[in-house]
Design an enzyme around this catalytic site. Structure first.
Site, mmCIF file in Angstrom:
data_model
loop_
_atom_site.group_PDB
_atom_site.id
_atom_site.type_symbol
_atom_site.label_atom_id
_atom_site.label_comp_id
_atom_site.label_asym_id
_atom_site.label_seq_id
_atom_site.Cartn_x
_atom_site.Cartn_y
_atom_site.Cartn_z
ATOM 1 C CB SER A 30 -0.961 0.083 1.293
ATOM 2 O OG SER A 30 -0.177 -0.135 2.397
ATOM 3 C CD GLU A 32 1.288 8.254 4.841
ATOM 4 O OE1 GLU A 32 0.780 7.293 5.734
ATOM 5 O OE2 GLU A 32 1.927 9.346 5.570
ATOM 6 C CB THR A 63 -1.156 12.589 5.145
ATOM 7 O OG1 THR A 63 -0.443 13.882 4.099
ATOM 8 C CG2 THR A 63 0.040 11.652 4.971
ATOM 9 N N GLY A 123 -3.296 12.586 15.743
ATOM 10 C CA GLY A 123 -2.699 13.870 15.230
ATOM 11 C C GLY A 123 -1.812 14.809 15.967
ATOM 12 C CG ASP A 124 1.893 15.182 15.816
ATOM 13 O OD1 ASP A 124 1.668 14.535 17.022
ATOM 14 O OD2 ASP A 124 2.491 14.701 14.753
ATOM 15 C CG ASP A 175 3.488 3.637 22.384
ATOM 16 O OD1 ASP A 175 3.023 4.800 22.299
ATOM 17 O OD2 ASP A 175 4.345 3.057 21.449
ATOM 18 C CE LYS A 182 -3.836 3.856 18.436
ATOM 19 N NZ LYS A 182 -2.539 4.585 17.847
ATOM 20 C CD GLN A 229 11.948 15.616 3.301
ATOM 21 O OE1 GLN A 229 12.154 14.394 2.631
ATOM 22 N NE2 GLN A 229 11.301 16.404 3.021
ATOM 23 C CG PHE A 233 9.828 13.173 8.156
ATOM 24 C CD1 PHE A 233 9.239 14.517 8.051
ATOM 25 C CD2 PHE A 233 10.140 12.708 7.021
ATOM 26 C CE1 PHE A 233 9.185 15.007 6.922
ATOM 27 C CE2 PHE A 233 9.827 13.302 5.862
ATOM 28 C CZ PHE A 233 9.158 14.635 5.802
ATOM 29 C CG HIS A 283 1.642 2.139 4.689
ATOM 30 N ND1 HIS A 283 0.407 2.214 3.489
ATOM 31 C CD2 HIS A 283 1.686 3.249 4.994
ATOM 32 C CE1 HIS A 283 0.025 3.396 3.749
ATOM 33 N NE2 HIS A 283 0.840 4.043 4.504
#
Length: 313
Positions: A30, A32, A63, A123-124, A175, A182, A229, A233, A283
Site C-alpha cells: 500500500s 501513502e 495524509t 494527530g499533532d 504505548d 484503538k 529531512q 520526521f 506500506h
C-alpha cells in the site's frame, strides 16, 4: 591467505542465494501520499499514482495536515482517486482542533464520496511545542475517534503504531495499552511509523501479540533519500536513525541519482529482512515520488499489471 572470522561471515552471506532471487511475489503493498499545494505538485502526485497503480496496492492513503490544515485538499485528492482510478482510497482523519460534529461531517462526506477506509489518528498540534490538546467538544484521542467513526459508518479503519514508542508515551507498556484501546474500539489494522531496524519491528510485533493485539501490524517503510529531512520526521515520531545511515549518505548531496540508488538499496534490504521474518504487507511512505517504492516492490517480486485506467482510456 587466512581469512578472519568477519571476512568468513561476509563471504558466507555473499555466497548464499542472492537476496532478491525469485521471490514468490506474495507480498501485498500500500502507498501513502500527501495532498499537493501547487499545480506542479499536483502533476507530480498524479504521475506517481499512475506509476504505482499497476502494482495493485491494497489501498492508497492521503495524509491530513496538522490542525486540519489540508482538510479540503485531502478530501479533494481522496475523492479524485476514488472517482478516477480503480484504487481503494483511504483518508487520514485526525482529532486536532475540531469538534466531534466537524469530524463527523468530514467522515460523512467521505462515506458519501464512496470512501470506505479511514486512517484514524490523534494527530499533532500545529502549536510550536507540538503537544496535543483535545478540543473540549472533540474526540479526546484516536481510540475515541475510531469508536465514533465505527458508530457512524462501517468504515475499514487503520491506526498508527510506534515500534520505538511514541515520544509522548510514558513507557512501552503505556504505548501498547494505547494501541490496544484503538484496536478494541474497532480498528482493523495498525500501520507503523517508519523505522530502520527490522529487529525494532519484530520486537514490537512480539510485544503487541503478548499484550493481546492480534490484528495485522503493517510495517511503514520510508525510503530515505534526504537524511536531514528524515531526521526532522524521526524527531517527531520517536524513530532512531542509525549512525551508519548518516555515514552511508555522506558525500552524496550533489549526486541525486546515486543518492536514489543508495536509498533504494537500504530500504529494499530492510524489506527483504522483514519478508524473511514473515511480513507480507508493506506500506510505503512515498513522499509523492514513485521510483523508490516501485523499485523496492519489484525487488520483492511484486510485479505490475496493466493499468486499468490506461486500458479504459
Amino acid at each position: 591467505m587466512t581469512m578472519s572470522v568477519s571476512q568468513l561471515e561476509e563471504a558466507r552471506r555473499a555466497l548464499d542465494a542472492p537476496l532478491f532471487a525469485d521471490l514468490a511475489g506474495d507480498a501485498a503493498v500500500s502507498f501513502e501520499f500527501f495532498p499537493p499545494k501547487t499545480e506542479k505538485m499536483e502533476t507530480a502526485l498524479w504521475e506517481a499514482i499512475k506509476t504505482l497503480e499497476p502494482l495493485s496496492p491494497r489501498f492508497v492513503s492521503v495524509t491530513y495536515g496538522a490542525g486540519g490544515s489540508t482538510r479540503e485538499r485531502t478530501h479533494a485528492t481522496v475523492s479524485r482517486i476514488q472517482r478516477e482510478t480503480p484504487l481503494a482510497a483511504a483518508a487520514h482523519l485526525t482529532c486536532v482542533e475540531a469538534t466531534r460534529a466537524e469530524i463527523d461531517e468530514v467522515a460523512d462526506g467521505y462515506w458519501e464520496a464512496g470512501v470506505r477506509h479511514i486512517v484514524a489518528l490523534r494527530g499533532d498540534s500545529p502549536a510550536a511545542d507540538g503537544r496535543f490538546t483535545a478540543h473540549p467538544d472533540g474526540y479526546a484521542n484516536a481510540a475515541a475517534l475510531v469508536d465514533g467513526l465505527k458508530r457512524r459508518h462501517p468504515f475499514e479503519i487503520s491506526v498508527a503504531a510506534y515500534p520505538e514508542m511514541h515520544p509522548e508515551s510514558r513507557d512501552l507498556a503505556a504505548d501498547l495499552d494505547n494501541l490496544k484501546r484503538k484496536m478494541d474500539a474497532g480498528a482493523n489494522r495498525a500501520i507503523t511509523q517508519f523505522f530502520f531496524s527490522p529487529e525494532a519491528y519484530f520486537r514490537f510485533r512480539d510485544r503487541a501479540m503478548a499484550a493481546g493485539i492480534l490484528a495485522e501490524i503493517v510495517p511503514g517503510i520510508l525510503p530515505v533519500s534526504n537524511v536531514a529531512q528524515t531526521r526532522k520526521f524521526a524527531a517527531m515520531c520517536g524513530a532512531q536513525i542509525p549512525d551508519w545511515m548518516d555515514r552511508l549518505f555522506d558525500g552524496l548531496d550533489d549526486h541525486p541519482a546515486a543518492r536514489q540508488l543508495v536509498a533504494a538499496t537500504v530500504a529494499a534490504e530492510l524489506c527483504r529482512r522483514l519478508y524473511a521474518g514473515g511480513v507480507r504487507h508493506f506500506h510505503f511512505y512515498t513522499l509523492n515520488r514513485a521510483e523508490l517504492s516501485y523499485a523496492i516492490c519489484h525487488l520483492l517480486g511484486h510485479r505490475a499489471r496493466p493499468s486499468l485506467s490506461a486500458a479504459a482510456a
